[in-house]
Design a protein around this motif. Structure first.
Motif, PDB file in Angstrom:
ATOM      1  N   HIS A 180       0.428   3.974   1.137  1.00 39.01           N
ATOM      2  CA  HIS A 180       0.325   4.774   2.357  1.00 39.01           C
ATOM      3  C   HIS A 180       1.399   4.357   3.349  1.00 39.01           C
ATOM      4  N   MET A 181       1.302   3.147   3.883  1.00 43.05           N
ATOM      5  CA  MET A 181       2.267   2.713   4.884  1.00 43.05           C
ATOM      6  C   MET A 181       2.844   1.341   4.568  1.00 43.05           C
ATOM      7  N   GLY A 182       2.576   0.849   3.377  1.00 42.71           N
ATOM      8  CA  GLY A 182       3.250  -0.366   2.951  1.00 42.71           C
ATOM      9  C   GLY A 182       2.562  -1.668   3.305  1.00 42.71           C
ATOM     10  N   PHE A 183       1.368  -1.624   3.875  1.00 46.52           N
ATOM     11  CA  PHE A 183       0.725  -2.895   4.206  1.00 46.52           C
ATOM     12  C   PHE A 183       0.311  -3.631   2.927  1.00 46.52           C
ATOM     13  N   CYS A 194       0.857  -1.185   0.000  1.00 44.69           N
ATOM     14  CA  CYS A 194       0.000   0.000   0.000  1.00 44.69           C
ATOM     15  C   CYS A 194       0.896   1.239   0.000  1.00 44.69           C
ATOM     16  N   CYS A 198      -7.663  -0.919   1.090  1.00 46.80           N
ATOM     17  CA  CYS A 198      -6.668  -1.388   2.058  1.00 46.80           C
ATOM     18  C   CYS A 198      -7.302  -1.285   3.437  1.00 46.80           C
ATOM     19  N   PHE A 202      -4.519  10.998   1.060  1.00 39.48           N
ATOM     20  CA  PHE A 202      -3.499  10.783   2.100  1.00 39.48           C
ATOM     21  C   PHE A 202      -2.642   9.565   1.787  1.00 39.48           C
ATOM     22  N   TRP A 222      -5.968  -1.302   6.371  1.00 44.88           N
ATOM     23  CA  TRP A 222      -5.247  -0.741   7.526  1.00 44.88           C
ATOM     24  C   TRP A 222      -5.746   0.656   7.874  1.00 44.88           C
ATOM     25  N   HIS A 223      -5.841   1.500   6.863  1.00 44.70           N
ATOM     26  CA  HIS A 223      -6.387   2.841   7.130  1.00 44.70           C
ATOM     27  C   HIS A 223      -7.513   3.156   6.145  1.00 44.70           C
ATOM     28  N   HIS A 224      -7.974   2.104   5.458  1.00 43.38           N
ATOM     29  CA  HIS A 224      -9.175   2.187   4.621  1.00 43.38           C
ATOM     30  C   HIS A 224      -9.014   3.055   3.384  1.00 43.38           C
ATOM     31  N   ALA A 225      -7.802   3.191   2.889  1.00 46.47           N
ATOM     32  CA  ALA A 225      -7.614   3.917   1.627  1.00 46.47           C
ATOM     33  C   ALA A 225      -8.190   3.073   0.488  1.00 46.47           C
TER      34      ALA A 225
HETATM   35  S1  FES Z   1      -1.381   1.153   4.860  1.00 47.66           S
HETATM   36 FE1  FES Z   1      -2.993   1.088   3.450  1.00 47.66          FE
HETATM   37  S2  FES Z   1      -4.261   2.668   4.010  1.00 47.66           S
HETATM   38 FE2  FES Z   1      -2.662   2.811   5.407  1.00 47.66          FE
END
Ligand code: FES
Length: 587
Positions: free
Chosen positions: A49-52, A47, A66, A84, A68-71
């Motif tokens: 955003h933060m790589g998940f 991802c 995703c 974001f 983790w933070h719902h992007a």
């Molecule tokens: S890691 Fe995917 S939305 Fe934050």
């Protein structure tokens, strides 16, 4: 290895239908394969955003989410609905004879430099530090000079903040000045810090609406300066901006423009605790980096703050119990005569000059500065010594003071430094007024050195490496003792023959990873600049003073660290994403 244009087989199409989604590896990339609505899609599995891992997300109606933070990402092109998170990279897919092929290194739609410039603008607009970090790293990997992101950030900051030049652009200027002193890996961090501060400072602000230059031509610099000061005097920002732009459009010398701004900024005392003059200095230094041709964009952003600034003579501390504001105004009245008397003379600093500046008698301070001007002291010489006196206030600052009083001694330090910097750009006599203001502020700060923390008596026999390690440890612990230890280990390191450039690299390393406010960043930058100038003079006394600047800033930095280092965490994620690393073990 796959070439840029080539496709590689990565999966069996029937298997993917059965076991959907899948993670495949291609040319070093970890790629998520999704079978959705009869088509195969390939996206970077990390991802943005933060790589998940995105294969742990879900797909519905052509949208990959995703968890983790719902992007959310549009599955076929990778564009995000949630800025974001940034867009995710996608890969071209072909299904041939039941096999899935992907192109792991597709050509970009735009050249890499253009791509990263656009991403940086996006990150600034949306105030997304991760996108800013990735863009800075991307531009660096394309060997784009650091002036490019600095110019982009400056252009953005001057256009998208109605209040004009503030902490964001100051931080960017500070970090740009620091670049040569930093390790290569910290230079990109410094740019990131400066640019994210610009984005944050502009976030949610109305834009800066430009006033056109007066169309008058053939007006003298003196007349324009008079008009500019008159407009600032009555807090007419629009009128002052039109005059300033007229001066820039008329190609007045940089020194004339600097003189105009300095005159207006010193018609009253210590505007906004000195920030306004410091911002002028930083704006000129920024133009040194990006080119004077950007003056018409950059300098007008200073005007709203100048027009609205608090004037120190309005504060009781400058009026009671001694009217030190009036002392400054009276001294300024004498300037023409003093300068005439000092013409052609060469000033020699009296032995007790710094002691007088640090003393208890404001009349004696004004007399000492007045005598100096009468004896030929230049504004640059005087501002250099007053900046040193201000550094002594930081070096002697007692940790039993209220914590926010660090700001008080710091403001004096940056103000005096700004006077010093601007005195090299203009010979306008008004610069001397800044010297008086700074000297009086050193006086006003005197109780913050009660009792004074002593300048450390250094151990010349110490191992410099051990002293440096000890210094770096002080930035890891929040305790008053660590502040004094930072000063002592810095003094030991330098007295034992440690290389000052190495010390600065270490201080820079400690600075750029922290979420410290812009004061701490300013403080370190001022100390480095003053150190360099004094060390270059090559006398025993100038070297002694140079070291005290570094001792002072090491204490200041230690007092403000450690922080949560959230900005550094984001930057590290961007670095790892850029290197193609998997961020999380389950990926
Ligand atoms: S890691 Fe995917 S939305 Fe934050």
């Amino acid at each position: 290895m796959a070439t840029e244009q080539s496709f590689v087989r990565v999966a069996d199409a029937d298997d993917l239908r059965e076991d959907n989604p899948q993670i495949v590896q291609a040319d070093g990339h970890s790629i998520g394969l999704f079978f959705h609505e009869g088509e195969v899609h390939a996206v970077d599995n990390r991802c943005p955003h933060m790589g998940f891992p995105l294969t742990k997300g879900s797909v519905d109606d052509g949208i990959l989410t995703c968890h983790w933070h719902h992007a959310r990402f549009e599955l076929s092109c990778g564009d995000t609905f949630d800025p974001f998170a940034d867009d995710v990279r996608t890969y071209p897919v072909e299904v041939r004879d039941g096999d899935v092929y992907i192109q792991p290194n597709p050509p970009r739609d735009e050249p890499p430099e253009e791509h990263w410039r656009n991403r940086l603008e996006h990150g600034l607009r949306e105030n997304i530090s991760l996108v800013v970090a990735k863009s800075v790293i991307g531009l660096e990997s394309e060997e784009v000079p650091s002036t490019v992101p600095v110019e982009l950030g400056t252009e953005f900051g001057t256009h998208y903040r109605q209040a004009g030049w503030g902490r964001g652009l100051t931080t960017l200027g500070v970090m740009t000045n620091l670049l040569p002193a930093l390790r290569p890996e910290d230079r990109r961090r410094a740019l990131y810090v400066g640019l994210t501060e610009v984005a944050d400072n502009c976030s949610g602000e109305p834009p800066f609406f430009v006033q056109e230059a007066l169309s008058t031509d053939d007006v003298s610099a003196e007349r324009l300066t008079e008009w500019f000061r008159d407009n600032i005097e009555v807090r007419d920002s629009d009128g002052a901006e039109r005059v300033l732009r007229a001066g820039i459009t008329a190609d007045l010398d940089e020194s004339d423009i600097a003189g105009m701004l300095v005159a207006a900024a010193t018609d009253h005392l210590y505007l906004d605790t000195g920030h306004r003059l410091d911002f002028i200095n930083k704006a000129f230094e920024t133009l040194d980096h990006i080119g004077w041709e950007r003056a018409d964009d950059v300098l007008p952003s200073l005007v709203p703050g100048l027009a609205s600034a608090n004037r120190a003579e309005e504060n009781s501390s400058w009026r009671q119990p001694i009217d030190v504001a009036q002392l400054c105004f009276d001294a300024a009245e004498e300037l023409p005569d003093l300068l005439e008397a000092g013409g052609g003379k060469t000033w020699k600093e009296p032995d007790d000059f710094v002691d007088v500046l640090l003393g208890e008698d404001p009349h004696a301070i004004v007399d000492a500065v007045t005598d100096a001007i009468e004896n030929g002291a230049t504004a640059t010489e005087l501002a250099r010594v007053v900046t040193f006196a201000a550094a002594r206030r930081v070096a002697h600052f007692g940790t039993s003071n209220e914590f926010r009083d660090w700001n008080t001694v710091h403001h004096t330090y940056t103000y005096a430094n700004a006077v010093n910097g601007l005195s090299r750009r203009t010979d306008a006599p008004e610069v001397y007024r800044g010297v008086f203001d700074a000297a009086m502020n050193v006086y006003l700060d005197r109780f913050l050195n009660t009792p004074p923390t002593p300048i450390p008596d250094p151990d010349e026999d110490r191992d410099p490496d051990a002293a440096l390690d000890e210094l770096m440890e002080t930035f890891e612990v929040e305790a008053d003792e660590e502040v004094d230890l930072a000063g002592e280990s810095t003094a030991d390191y330098l007295a034992a023959g440690g290389d000052a450039d190495r010390l600065k690299r270490k201080l820079g390393e400690a600075l750029v990873r922290e979420d410290v406010g812009f004061h701490t960043r300013q403080n370190v930058e001022v100390a480095f600049g003053q150190y360099d100038a004094l060390a270059a003079e090559g006398t025993e006394e100038s070297e002694r003073r140079a070291r005290i600047h570094l001792i002072a800033t090491a204490r200041y930095l230690s007092a403000h660290t450690p922080t949560r280092r959230a900005g550094e965490q984001t930057f590290r994620i961007a670095e790892r994403l850029n290197r193609g690393e998997n961020i999380h073990e389950m990926d």
